[in-house]
Design an enzyme around this catalytic site. Structure first.
Site, PDB file in Angstrom:
ATOM      1  N   HIS A  17      25.235  60.719  66.755  1.00  8.38           N
ATOM      2  CA  HIS A  17      24.149  60.199  65.905  1.00  8.38           C
ATOM      3  C   HIS A  17      24.323  58.693  65.694  1.00  8.38           C
ATOM      4  O   HIS A  17      23.354  57.929  65.775  1.00  8.38           O
ATOM      5  CB  HIS A  17      24.175  60.866  64.513  1.00  8.38           C
ATOM      6  CG  HIS A  17      23.829  62.324  64.494  1.00  8.38           C
ATOM      7  ND1 HIS A  17      24.612  63.269  63.872  1.00  8.38           N
ATOM      8  CD2 HIS A  17      22.761  62.993  65.008  1.00  8.38           C
ATOM      9  CE1 HIS A  17      24.050  64.461  63.991  1.00  8.38           C
ATOM     10  NE2 HIS A  17      22.928  64.320  64.692  1.00  8.38           N
ATOM     11  N   LYS A  41      16.983  76.289  55.492  1.00  8.39           N
ATOM     12  CA  LYS A  41      18.118  76.214  56.415  1.00  8.39           C
ATOM     13  C   LYS A  41      19.399  76.003  55.604  1.00  8.39           C
ATOM     14  O   LYS A  41      19.471  75.071  54.791  1.00  8.39           O
ATOM     15  CB  LYS A  41      17.883  75.033  57.373  1.00  8.39           C
ATOM     16  CG  LYS A  41      18.682  75.118  58.660  1.00  8.39           C
ATOM     17  CD  LYS A  41      18.178  74.049  59.625  1.00  8.39           C
ATOM     18  CE  LYS A  41      19.190  73.730  60.697  1.00  8.39           C
ATOM     19  NZ  LYS A  41      18.755  72.592  61.509  1.00  8.39           N
ATOM     20  N   ARG A  90      20.477  64.729  74.533  1.00  6.89           N
ATOM     21  CA  ARG A  90      21.840  64.788  75.078  1.00  6.89           C
ATOM     22  C   ARG A  90      21.858  65.323  76.500  1.00  6.89           C
ATOM     23  O   ARG A  90      22.612  64.875  77.340  1.00  6.89           O
ATOM     24  CB  ARG A  90      22.715  65.690  74.201  1.00  6.89           C
ATOM     25  CG  ARG A  90      23.000  65.102  72.853  1.00  6.89           C
ATOM     26  CD  ARG A  90      23.510  66.139  71.915  1.00  6.89           C
ATOM     27  NE  ARG A  90      22.501  67.176  71.722  1.00  6.89           N
ATOM     28  CZ  ARG A  90      22.586  68.167  70.848  1.00  6.89           C
ATOM     29  NH1 ARG A  90      23.668  68.267  70.103  1.00  6.89           N
ATOM     30  NH2 ARG A  90      21.626  69.043  70.712  1.00  6.89           N
ATOM     31  N   SER A 128      26.375  68.850  65.690  1.00  2.58           N
ATOM     32  CA  SER A 128      26.891  69.135  64.345  1.00  2.58           C
ATOM     33  C   SER A 128      27.317  70.603  64.259  1.00  2.58           C
ATOM     34  O   SER A 128      28.304  70.934  63.612  1.00  2.58           O
ATOM     35  CB  SER A 128      25.813  68.873  63.298  1.00  2.58           C
ATOM     36  OG  SER A 128      25.421  67.518  63.345  1.00  2.58           O
TER      37      SER A 128
HETATM   38  O1  PNS Z   1      18.761  67.478  63.527  1.00  2.00           O
HETATM   39  P1  PNS Z   1      17.724  68.532  63.756  1.00  2.00           P
HETATM   40  O2  PNS Z   1      18.027  69.767  62.943  1.00  2.00           O
HETATM   41  O3  PNS Z   1      17.519  68.814  65.214  1.00  2.00           O
HETATM   42  O4  PNS Z   1      16.317  67.922  63.204  1.00  2.00           O
HETATM   43  C1  PNS Z   1      15.124  68.640  63.319  1.00  2.00           C
HETATM   44  C2  PNS Z   1      14.032  68.011  62.435  1.00  2.00           C
HETATM   45  C3  PNS Z   1      14.493  67.980  60.979  1.00  2.00           C
HETATM   46  C4  PNS Z   1      13.742  66.617  62.904  1.00  2.00           C
HETATM   47  C5  PNS Z   1      12.750  68.901  62.598  1.00  2.00           C
HETATM   48  O5  PNS Z   1      13.060  70.229  62.306  1.00  2.00           O
HETATM   49  C6  PNS Z   1      11.610  68.436  61.711  1.00  2.00           C
HETATM   50  O6  PNS Z   1      10.943  67.479  62.020  1.00  2.00           O
HETATM   51  N1  PNS Z   1      11.414  69.117  60.566  1.00  2.00           N
HETATM   52  C7  PNS Z   1      10.364  68.779  59.618  1.00  2.00           C
HETATM   53  C8  PNS Z   1       9.272  69.839  59.585  1.00  2.00           C
HETATM   54  C9  PNS Z   1       8.232  69.572  60.664  1.00  2.00           C
HETATM   55  O7  PNS Z   1       7.577  68.555  60.701  1.00  2.00           O
HETATM   56  N2  PNS Z   1       8.092  70.567  61.566  1.00  2.00           N
HETATM   57  C10 PNS Z   1       7.139  70.505  62.659  1.00  2.00           C
HETATM   58  C11 PNS Z   1       7.730  69.878  63.894  1.00  2.00           C
HETATM   59  S1  PNS Z   1       6.635  69.986  65.230  1.00  2.00           S
END
Ligand code: PNS
Length: 157
Positions: A17, A41, A90, A128
């Site tokens: 990150h 979550k 990645r 993570s």
């Molecule tokens: O680090 P992560 O867990 O891969 O991050 C994922 C994250 C938080 C960026 C994604 O789940 C997100 O954008 N969540 C917010 C809810 C949202 O907008 N969902 C629709 C996505 S198309």
């Protein structure tokens, strides 16, 4: 001012990150690292803890802001007045999910652009989730996460 939003769970922040943050910070006037508050979550670290770690490990970056967001990413992009979202890729295995998310976000808001950035190759296997699993089994994570996170993981265990 061009602002880029870097959203994620950051539970906890890894060296991968930090690598993305350093790279993305060079492409914009300000990078806003946004921790997702996802009540559904289960996370190991609280939002406050994750925020403290992120602020500490990015002290060397001038144009950074660490913040949080709740709800849809497209709303956070608007709220923080960002011109794009940055996500780390990645490996090819990340692509399908990231591609789907980027396209859905653009479907929800036609102005929501996503930029993908590749971390240093030596971080391409880092996540993570794996860090937590290794720490849980008392393995050494010191080459994958910053010292503050190593200590916090030891305390949690
Ligand atoms: O680090 P992560 O867990 O891969 O991050 C994922 C994250 C938080 C960026 C994604 O789940 C997100 O954008 N969540 C917010 C809810 C949202 O907008 N969902 C629709 C996505 S198309």
């Amino acid at each position: 001012m061009k602002k880029i939003l870097y959203p994620g769970s950051f539970d906890p922040v890894t060296n991968g990150h930090i690598d993305i943050i350093e790279r993305a910070s060079k492409l914009c006037d300000k990078i806003i690292v946004c921790i997702a508050i996802n009540k559904d979550k289960k996370s190991m670290f609280s939002t406050d803890e994750r925020s403290i770690f992120l602020k500490k490990v990015t002290q060397h970056i001038d144009n950074i802001e660490v913040n949080t967001f709740d709800g849809l990413l497209i709303n956070a992009v608007k709220e923080f007045d960002a011109c794009a979202v940055v996500r780390g890729l990645r490996a090819v295995s990340d692509f399908e999910y990231e591609f789907q998310m980027a396209l859905m976000n653009r479907e929800l808001d036609s102005e929501c652009e996503t930029i993908f950035m590749m971390p240093k190759t030596s971080y391409s296997f880092l996540s993570s989730k794996l860090i937590k699993e290794i720490a849980h089994n008392h393995g050494d994570v010191s080459s994958f996460v910053p010292p503050i996170v190593v200590s916090a993981l030891k305390e949690k265990m």
